[in-house]
Design a protein around this motif. Structure first.
Motif, PDB file in Angstrom:
ATOM      1  N   TRP A  81      15.752  11.812  -3.515  1.00  0.00           N
ATOM      2  CA  TRP A  81      15.306  13.102  -4.049  1.00  0.00           C
ATOM      3  C   TRP A  81      15.326  13.125  -5.571  1.00  0.00           C
ATOM      4  N   GLY A  82      14.487  13.990  -6.116  1.00  0.00           N
ATOM      5  CA  GLY A  82      14.534  14.340  -7.522  1.00  0.00           C
ATOM      6  C   GLY A  82      15.014  15.780  -7.630  1.00  0.00           C
ATOM      7  N   ILE A  83      15.027  16.329  -8.843  1.00  0.00           N
ATOM      8  CA  ILE A  83      15.483  17.698  -9.054  1.00  0.00           C
ATOM      9  C   ILE A  83      14.599  18.696  -8.309  1.00  0.00           C
ATOM     10  N   LYS A  84      13.289  18.425  -8.292  1.00  0.00           N
ATOM     11  CA  LYS A  84      12.371  19.327  -7.594  1.00  0.00           C
ATOM     12  C   LYS A  84      12.693  19.377  -6.100  1.00  0.00           C
ATOM     13  N   ASP A  85      12.995  18.222  -5.518  1.00  0.00           N
ATOM     14  CA  ASP A  85      13.335  18.178  -4.087  1.00  0.00           C
ATOM     15  C   ASP A  85      14.603  18.976  -3.813  1.00  0.00           C
ATOM     16  N   LEU A  86      15.620  18.793  -4.665  1.00  0.00           N
ATOM     17  CA  LEU A  86      16.885  19.497  -4.474  1.00  0.00           C
ATOM     18  C   LEU A  86      16.680  21.002  -4.596  1.00  0.00           C
ATOM     19  N   SER A  87      15.839  21.410  -5.547  1.00  0.00           N
ATOM     20  CA  SER A  87      15.540  22.831  -5.720  1.00  0.00           C
ATOM     21  C   SER A  87      14.882  23.410  -4.470  1.00  0.00           C
ATOM     22  N   GLU A  88      13.899  22.692  -3.931  1.00  0.00           N
ATOM     23  CA  GLU A  88      13.180  23.179  -2.748  1.00  0.00           C
ATOM     24  C   GLU A  88      14.081  23.225  -1.521  1.00  0.00           C
ATOM     25  N   TYR A 123      14.430  25.777  -9.836  1.00  0.00           N
ATOM     26  CA  TYR A 123      14.324  24.472 -10.495  1.00  0.00           C
ATOM     27  C   TYR A 123      15.053  24.462 -11.840  1.00  0.00           C
ATOM     28  N   ASP A 124      14.839  25.519 -12.647  1.00  0.00           N
ATOM     29  CA  ASP A 124      15.461  25.565 -13.973  1.00  0.00           C
ATOM     30  C   ASP A 124      16.984  25.569 -13.886  1.00  0.00           C
ATOM     31  N   SER A 125      17.512  26.250 -12.859  1.00  0.00           N
ATOM     32  CA  SER A 125      18.970  26.302 -12.688  1.00  0.00           C
ATOM     33  C   SER A 125      19.524  24.926 -12.326  1.00  0.00           C
ATOM     34  N   ILE A 126      18.812  24.229 -11.417  1.00  0.00           N
ATOM     35  CA  ILE A 126      19.233  22.873 -11.042  1.00  0.00           C
ATOM     36  C   ILE A 126      19.177  21.949 -12.249  1.00  0.00           C
ATOM     37  N   LYS A 127      18.115  22.082 -13.018  1.00  0.00           N
ATOM     38  CA  LYS A 127      17.931  21.227 -14.196  1.00  0.00           C
ATOM     39  C   LYS A 127      19.052  21.450 -15.209  1.00  0.00           C
ATOM     40  N   LYS A 128      19.408  22.728 -15.432  1.00  0.00           N
ATOM     41  CA  LYS A 128      20.502  23.034 -16.363  1.00  0.00           C
ATOM     42  C   LYS A 128      21.827  22.488 -15.844  1.00  0.00           C
ATOM     43  N   LEU A 129      22.048  22.648 -14.540  1.00  0.00           N
ATOM     44  CA  LEU A 129      23.292  22.174 -13.939  1.00  0.00           C
ATOM     45  C   LEU A 129      23.426  20.662 -14.101  1.00  0.00           C
ATOM     46  N   SER A 169      29.259  45.473  -7.136  1.00  0.00           N
ATOM     47  CA  SER A 169      28.338  44.576  -7.846  1.00  0.00           C
ATOM     48  C   SER A 169      27.501  45.384  -8.822  1.00  0.00           C
ATOM     49  N   ILE A 170      26.893  44.676  -9.767  1.00  0.00           N
ATOM     50  CA  ILE A 170      26.043  45.333 -10.756  1.00  0.00           C
ATOM     51  C   ILE A 170      24.872  44.427 -11.094  1.00  0.00           C
ATOM     52  N   ASP A 171      23.734  45.033 -11.353  1.00  0.00           N
ATOM     53  CA  ASP A 171      22.526  44.298 -11.707  1.00  0.00           C
ATOM     54  C   ASP A 171      22.589  43.916 -13.188  1.00  0.00           C
ATOM     55  N   ILE A 172      22.532  42.606 -13.479  1.00  0.00           N
ATOM     56  CA  ILE A 172      22.573  42.145 -14.874  1.00  0.00           C
ATOM     57  C   ILE A 172      21.252  41.500 -15.284  1.00  0.00           C
ATOM     58  N   SER A 173      20.174  41.831 -14.557  1.00  0.00           N
ATOM     59  CA  SER A 173      18.868  41.210 -14.806  1.00  0.00           C
ATOM     60  C   SER A 173      18.347  41.457 -16.212  1.00  0.00           C
ATOM     61  N   ALA A 174      18.751  42.564 -16.809  1.00  0.00           N
ATOM     62  CA  ALA A 174      18.210  42.916 -18.120  1.00  0.00           C
ATOM     63  C   ALA A 174      18.711  42.005 -19.235  1.00  0.00           C
ATOM     64  N   TYR A 175      19.783  41.274 -18.967  1.00  0.00           N
ATOM     65  CA  TYR A 175      20.345  40.412 -20.006  1.00  0.00           C
ATOM     66  C   TYR A 175      19.627  39.065 -20.067  1.00  0.00           C
ATOM     67  N   ASP A 176      19.683  38.459 -21.242  1.00  0.00           N
ATOM     68  CA  ASP A 176      19.076  37.151 -21.448  1.00  0.00           C
ATOM     69  C   ASP A 176      19.753  36.106 -20.562  1.00  0.00           C
ATOM     70  N   HIS A 177      18.995  35.066 -20.170  1.00  0.00           N
ATOM     71  CA  HIS A 177      19.530  34.018 -19.296  1.00  0.00           C
ATOM     72  C   HIS A 177      20.771  33.366 -19.892  1.00  0.00           C
ATOM     73  N   SER A 178      20.781  33.206 -21.216  1.00  0.00           N
ATOM     74  CA  SER A 178      21.916  32.535 -21.855  1.00  0.00           C
ATOM     75  C   SER A 178      23.210  33.297 -21.609  1.00  0.00           C
ATOM     76  N   LEU A 179      23.109  34.632 -21.499  1.00  0.00           N
ATOM     77  CA  LEU A 179      24.293  35.444 -21.203  1.00  0.00           C
ATOM     78  C   LEU A 179      24.566  35.472 -19.703  1.00  0.00           C
ATOM     79  N   ARG A 180      23.522  35.629 -18.900  1.00  0.00           N
ATOM     80  CA  ARG A 180      23.696  35.689 -17.448  1.00  0.00           C
ATOM     81  C   ARG A 180      24.300  34.407 -16.891  1.00  0.00           C
ATOM     82  N   ASP A 181      23.986  33.277 -17.513  1.00  0.00           N
ATOM     83  CA  ASP A 181      24.486  31.992 -17.021  1.00  0.00           C
ATOM     84  C   ASP A 181      25.994  31.845 -17.177  1.00  0.00           C
ATOM     85  N   ILE A 182      26.591  32.567 -18.138  1.00  0.00           N
ATOM     86  CA  ILE A 182      28.021  32.377 -18.380  1.00  0.00           C
ATOM     87  C   ILE A 182      28.874  33.511 -17.808  1.00  0.00           C
ATOM     88  N   ILE A 183      28.241  34.609 -17.371  1.00  0.00           N
ATOM     89  CA  ILE A 183      29.010  35.731 -16.832  1.00  0.00           C
ATOM     90  C   ILE A 183      29.693  35.318 -15.529  1.00  0.00           C
TER      91      ILE A 183
END
Length: 244
Positions: free
Chosen positions: A32-39, A45-51, A144-158
């Motif tokens: 597998w590649g990253i795309k396969d793991l994502s699917e 895909y972007d989350s897998i790639k960052k990880l 729980s709370i919706d944090i969609s409004a925040y930038d990905h850089s912040l959401r990734d570390i919360i």
């Protein structure tokens, strides 16, 4: 102090290298590649790639669980249950594993809700009782709370949020405020964090000088002088506040 920060960064790097190495090995076995793991896992895909590139220090239980499912291994195998985030398993009481399982199940529920609604939810811990300086953090409920409004850089570390109950920490924090917490690093000078000392929890400003000091917000409550960094447990730093 620098040695403490270096030790924590080394621990994060060590654990990160373990799960990245295990995932890479299993991906190679499956061809597998990253795309396969994502699917296969349903993780973007972007989350897998960052990880896999090491940009995410603290992936959620849900992310690792879905990856382990898709790769045909247990979550225990993926994160090496003999050592969970630097804590030797034999030192953990049995109830700790029940708690870890419940947190993972809640993360799975939130992720499913996020997927269905096209939003991004984070867990919020709610103390059962009024919060004050040095409160005993003995019981919680979870929302729980919706944090969609925040930038990905912040959401990734919360990591989670903590809801303020009562006005004992006003005017800095008032009843109903939600503090969003990250544990991506140790706090820097004058940054506000959450610290556990004995059975008590403190929300205080971290100040470095000749000694480490945890300062209160009202400047009337005596600061806590820390002579040994091992006397405190750092829960997380406050990255933003939601006030409704």
């Amino acid at each position: 102090m620098e040695n403490v920060v270096d030790d924590r960064e080394s621990e994060i790097l060590y654990n990160k290298e373990k799960w990245i190495g295990t995932i890479n090995s299993l991906m190679e076995r499956n061809g597998w590649g990253i795309k396969d793991l994502s699917e296969k896992s349903g993780i973007p895909y972007d989350s897998i790639k960052k990880l896999m590139s090491g940009k995410i220090n603290n992936p959620t239980c849900y992310t690792l669980f879905k990856i382990s499912q898709s790769l045909g291994c247990s979550l225990d195998y993926l994160i090496d249950r003999d050592s969970i985030y630097g804590i030797a398993v034999p030192k953990l009481p049995n109830r700790a594993f029940s708690l870890i399982k419940e947190i993972a199940n809640f993360e799975i529920y939130l992720q499913e809700q996020s997927h269905l609604s096209g939003t991004d939810f984070a867990p919020i811990l709610i103390p059962c009782g009024e919060m004050y300086d040095g409160m005993i953090y003995n019981s919680i409920s979870i929302e729980s709370i919706d944090i969609s409004a925040y930038d990905h850089s912040l959401r990734d570390i919360i990591m989670c949020g903590i809801k303020i109950i009562g006005d004992k920490l006003s005017p800095t924090y008032v009843d109903g405020d939600i503090l969003l917490i990250a544990k991506d690093r140790f706090p820097v000078n004058n940054e506000i964090g959450i610290f556990l000392i004995g059975h008590n929890m403190y929300i205080r400003k971290y100040v470095m000088g000749d000694s480490i000091t945890l300062k209160s917000f009202d400047y009337q409550t005596e600061p806590i002088i820390i002579n040994d960094i091992d006397d405190i447990h750092f829960f997380g730093r406050i990255v933003t506040v939601i006030r409704k």
